[in-house]
Design a protein around this motif. Structure first.
Motif, PDB file in Angstrom:
ATOM      1  N   SER A 188      23.485 -25.972  63.587  1.00 22.32           N
ATOM      2  CA  SER A 188      24.154 -24.933  64.373  1.00 22.32           C
ATOM      3  C   SER A 188      25.502 -24.564  63.775  1.00 22.32           C
ATOM      4  CB  SER A 188      24.334 -25.393  65.823  1.00 22.32           C
ATOM      5  OG  SER A 188      25.200 -26.515  65.891  1.00 22.32           O
ATOM      6  N   TYR A 189      26.120 -25.506  63.064  1.00 22.79           N
ATOM      7  CA  TYR A 189      27.417 -25.244  62.437  1.00 22.79           C
ATOM      8  C   TYR A 189      27.275 -24.422  61.158  1.00 22.79           C
ATOM      9  CZ  TYR A 189      29.996 -28.220  65.630  1.00 22.79           C
ATOM     10  OH  TYR A 189      30.588 -28.736  66.755  1.00 22.79           O
TER      11      TYR A 189
ATOM     12  N   ASP B 225      20.055 -19.171  65.494  1.00 27.42           N
ATOM     13  CA  ASP B 225      19.161 -18.106  65.959  1.00 27.42           C
ATOM     14  C   ASP B 225      17.756 -18.260  65.402  1.00 27.42           C
ATOM     15  OD1 ASP B 225      21.152 -16.009  67.331  1.00 27.42           O
ATOM     16  OD2 ASP B 225      22.122 -16.841  65.566  1.00 27.42           O
TER      17      ASP B 225
ATOM     18  N   ASN C  21      26.319 -17.183  74.323  1.00 25.73           N
ATOM     19  CA  ASN C  21      27.095 -18.417  74.217  1.00 25.73           C
ATOM     20  C   ASN C  21      28.003 -18.363  72.987  1.00 25.73           C
ATOM     21  OD1 ASN C  21      27.370 -21.450  75.064  1.00 25.73           O
ATOM     22  ND2 ASN C  21      26.980 -21.494  72.870  1.00 25.73           N
ATOM     23  N   ASN C  22      27.440 -17.934  71.852  1.00 24.83           N
ATOM     24  CA  ASN C  22      28.234 -17.828  70.627  1.00 24.83           C
ATOM     25  C   ASN C  22      29.243 -16.685  70.704  1.00 24.83           C
ATOM     26  OD1 ASN C  22      26.815 -19.971  69.561  1.00 24.83           O
ATOM     27  ND2 ASN C  22      25.427 -18.704  68.361  1.00 24.83           N
ATOM     28  N   TYR C  23      28.895 -15.637  71.440  1.00 26.97           N
ATOM     29  CA  TYR C  23      29.816 -14.511  71.641  1.00 26.97           C
ATOM     30  C   TYR C  23      31.045 -14.988  72.413  1.00 26.97           C
ATOM     31  CZ  TYR C  23      31.379  -9.825  73.054  1.00 26.97           C
ATOM     32  OH  TYR C  23      32.107  -8.679  73.256  1.00 26.97           O
TER      33      TYR C  23
ATOM     34  N   ASP D 240      32.156 -18.065  72.547  1.00 24.21           N
ATOM     35  CA  ASP D 240      32.868 -19.129  71.840  1.00 24.21           C
ATOM     36  C   ASP D 240      33.356 -18.726  70.455  1.00 24.21           C
ATOM     37  OD1 ASP D 240      32.171 -20.609  74.038  1.00 24.21           O
ATOM     38  OD2 ASP D 240      30.579 -21.736  73.041  1.00 24.21           O
ATOM     39  N   ARG D 241      33.268 -17.446  70.111  1.00 28.81           N
ATOM     40  CA  ARG D 241      33.487 -17.037  68.714  1.00 28.81           C
ATOM     41  C   ARG D 241      34.870 -17.412  68.186  1.00 28.81           C
ATOM     42  NH1 ARG D 241      33.706 -12.656  72.112  1.00 28.81           N
ATOM     43  NH2 ARG D 241      35.457 -11.204  71.871  1.00 28.81           N
TER      44      ARG D 241
ATOM     45  N   ASP E  88      34.918 -21.213  67.740  1.00 32.81           N
ATOM     46  CA  ASP E  88      33.993 -21.573  66.660  1.00 32.81           C
ATOM     47  C   ASP E  88      34.622 -21.307  65.296  1.00 32.81           C
ATOM     48  OD1 ASP E  88      32.019 -22.439  68.342  1.00 32.81           O
ATOM     49  OD2 ASP E  88      30.885 -20.565  68.317  1.00 32.81           O
TER      50      ASP E  88
ATOM     51  N   LYS F 131      32.566 -23.552  62.800  1.00 31.22           N
ATOM     52  CA  LYS F 131      31.176 -23.333  63.167  1.00 31.22           C
ATOM     53  C   LYS F 131      30.793 -21.901  62.790  1.00 31.22           C
ATOM     54  CE  LYS F 131      27.977 -24.165  67.002  1.00 31.22           C
ATOM     55  NZ  LYS F 131      27.860 -24.607  68.416  1.00 31.22           N
TER      56      LYS F 131
ATOM     57  N   THR G  44      28.583 -19.399  63.083  1.00 33.72           N
ATOM     58  CA  THR G  44      27.497 -18.669  63.735  1.00 33.72           C
ATOM     59  C   THR G  44      27.424 -17.250  63.167  1.00 33.72           C
ATOM     60  OG1 THR G  44      28.898 -17.798  65.514  1.00 33.72           O
ATOM     61  CG2 THR G  44      27.928 -19.978  65.850  1.00 33.72           C
TER      62      THR G  44
END
Length: 300
Positions: free
Chosen positions: A147-148, A153, A198-200, A202-203, A206, A211, A213
């Motif tokens: 994931s990192y 996706d 979730n990634n949006y 935490d951007r 991250d 990380k 993403t």
């Protein structure tokens, strides 16, 4: 929340994150609906698939909880109140035991599935052992490494799309069809919307924690339109299951698209911060809606 007793049953319930079980249930539901439509449904394998999927989802949640805590990337404002190790509700040592027990539970369920299907499977069932072992391995690799590196996706498409939908259908029908492949892709795309939002959310963190993403790599506008596009493509793929221009089958998936677009518009207005946690909840609800609507469309 401060009165939660350390290592209590309620603390474990929070750590399991029941809301995320939607992502485990939907693919199995879709795969089972295909067996019903093809008159291949078998109760015991279907039930065991549900239990295995839920067990692996909870195990992955525990692994993610512990790894983020040990790595020091847990923050309450970013990750919400369900991170049990960061909140002190569950000790790291107890969480390691929890991971071991849930993985063992999933493996036992997998063995039960193997036993239930062994006599009928054309290849003796060894492919199920390989598939189950792969699920366990990637539950660890995804949280700790992949994931990192921006593989999240793709892995969602594989492990929340093709693996559970195809696997659920295969252990009941002992074959795969083009319908199963299309349904797997729809499942993976819809569930990926949850990872995207979730990634949006935490951007920014991250970026700081290294990380990488897709949203970190390509920016906020990309993430915004990726979320929208996943829902649109999944809805259009549902037209594959339209038979004889059945108007009910045509319209059902578009109820999901309506809800998805409404959630996307709210996400665009919020853009960042803790309020995006509500978008996670709405996205999970929309995913379940699509699972139910697609299953109904397939059966109809």
């Amino acid at each position: 929340m401060n009165e939660i007793k350390q290592n209590s049953l309620y603390a474990w319930l929070l750590a399991a994150r029941p809301k995320t079980l939607t992502g485990a249930i939907i693919p199995v539901l879709i795969g089972t609906s295909l067996t019903l439509a093809d008159k291949e449904f078998k109760v015991v394998p279907a039930l065991l698939c549900f239990l295995f999927a839920c067990g692996m989802q909870i195990a992955a949640n525990f692994i993610n909880d512990l790894y983020d805590y040990l790595k020091g990337t847990d923050r309450e404002d970013r990750l919400g109140p369900e991170r049990a190790c960061a909140q002190g509700w569950i000790t790291p040592g107890a969480m390691k035991w929890g991971i071991g027990i849930t993985v063992l539970f999933s493996c036992v369920i997998g063995c039960g599935l193997l036993y239930a299907c062994w006599g009928d499977l054309p290849y003796g069932g060894w492919e199920l052992i390989v598939l189950g072992a792969t699920c366990v391995i990637f539950a660890f690799l995804y949280t700790t490494i992949l994931s990192y590196q921006g593989w999240g996706d793709l892995l969602v498409l594989i492990f929340f799309g093709f693996v559970p939908v195809c696997g659920t259908y295969y252990v009941q029908a002992y074959t795969l069809t083009s319908d199963v492949i299309i349904a797997s892709l729809i499942s993976g795309l819809v569930i990926d919307t949850l990872l995207v939002v979730n990634n949006y959310r935490d951007r920014e963190q991250d970026t700081l924690s290294g990380k990488h993403t897709l949203i970190v790599r390509f920016g906020e506008p990309f993430g915004r339109y990726l979320y929208l596009g996943l829902g649109i493509i999944a809805t259009l793929l549902c037209l594959w299951f339209v038979k004889d221009w059945n108007i009910t089958t045509i319209l059902l998936p578009f109820f999901y698209l309506f809800a998805h677009v409404r959630t996307w518009r709210r996400m665009c207005k919020i853009q960042s911060g803790k309020k995006l946690n509500s978008i996670l909840g709405e996205t999970s609800r929309n995913m379940l809606l699509m699972g139910l609507l697609l299953s109904a469309a397939i059966i109809l």
